[in-house]
Design an enzyme around this catalytic site. Sequence first.
Site, short mmCIF file in Angstrom:
data_model
loop_
_atom_site.label_atom_id
_atom_site.label_comp_id
_atom_site.label_asym_id
_atom_site.label_seq_id
_atom_site.Cartn_x
_atom_site.Cartn_y
_atom_site.Cartn_z
N GLU A 64 0.85 -1.18 0.00
CA GLU A 64 0.00 0.00 0.00
C GLU A 64 0.89 1.24 0.00
O GLU A 64 1.92 1.28 0.66
CB GLU A 64 -0.85 -0.02 1.25
CG GLU A 64 -1.70 1.21 1.45
CD GLU A 64 -2.46 1.17 2.76
OE1 GLU A 64 -2.81 2.25 3.24
OE2 GLU A 64 -2.70 0.09 3.28
N LYS A 65 0.50 2.25 -0.73
CA LYS A 65 1.24 3.51 -0.74
C LYS A 65 0.85 4.30 0.49
O LYS A 65 -0.29 4.68 0.67
CB LYS A 65 0.93 4.30 -2.01
CG LYS A 65 1.43 5.73 -2.02
CD LYS A 65 2.94 5.83 -1.92
CE LYS A 65 3.42 7.24 -1.98
NZ LYS A 65 3.81 7.80 -0.70
N SER A 66 1.82 4.50 1.37
CA SER A 66 1.59 5.30 2.58
C SER A 66 1.82 6.76 2.26
O SER A 66 2.67 7.11 1.44
CB SER A 66 2.55 4.87 3.68
OG SER A 66 2.39 3.52 3.98
#
Length: 163
Positions: A64-66
């Site tokens: 997931e792109k934080s």
Amino acid sequence: MASPHSGVPDIPGILQYEPALGHLKQYVASLMQMRSYRFPGAQPVSFRQDHLKQLESEDYFVAEKSDGVRCLALITVNRETKAQEVYLFDRKSNFFLIPHLRFPIPNDPSFQKCHTDTIIDGELVLDKEPDGRVRQRLLLFDCLVIAGKVLVERDLSKRLGVS
């Protein structure tokens, strides 16, 4: 703690200046076996529609792109005090000494033995707790150097298994 409207945290700690900054960059370059310092973390890649066929034919790790700050943790031991020191540094080569952050060696019941000569890749994020409080967290996702041993030539799955 963070820019008021961005939700992206500022790196905490004590910003390092010359001559310490030059020594830290030289130390990172030495650990990474580079001729001169450059940010050693992988660069993010955005996927386009034309990448889908390649993604279907090969195995990949996907995360997931934080919405945080990409930084690496440099873990060392101070030669004079023998105490572990942890620095977070970003793509702009800002190094921050993080007091009271420790990385003990696994399976040491005394928690006295600590990592040194280690670089771990990660992201600093703001995480919302169930009670509404916001906490800063360092999410670590790749081991570049552990105990002076460079791991970047290994597959990611093998690097993540090193302790």
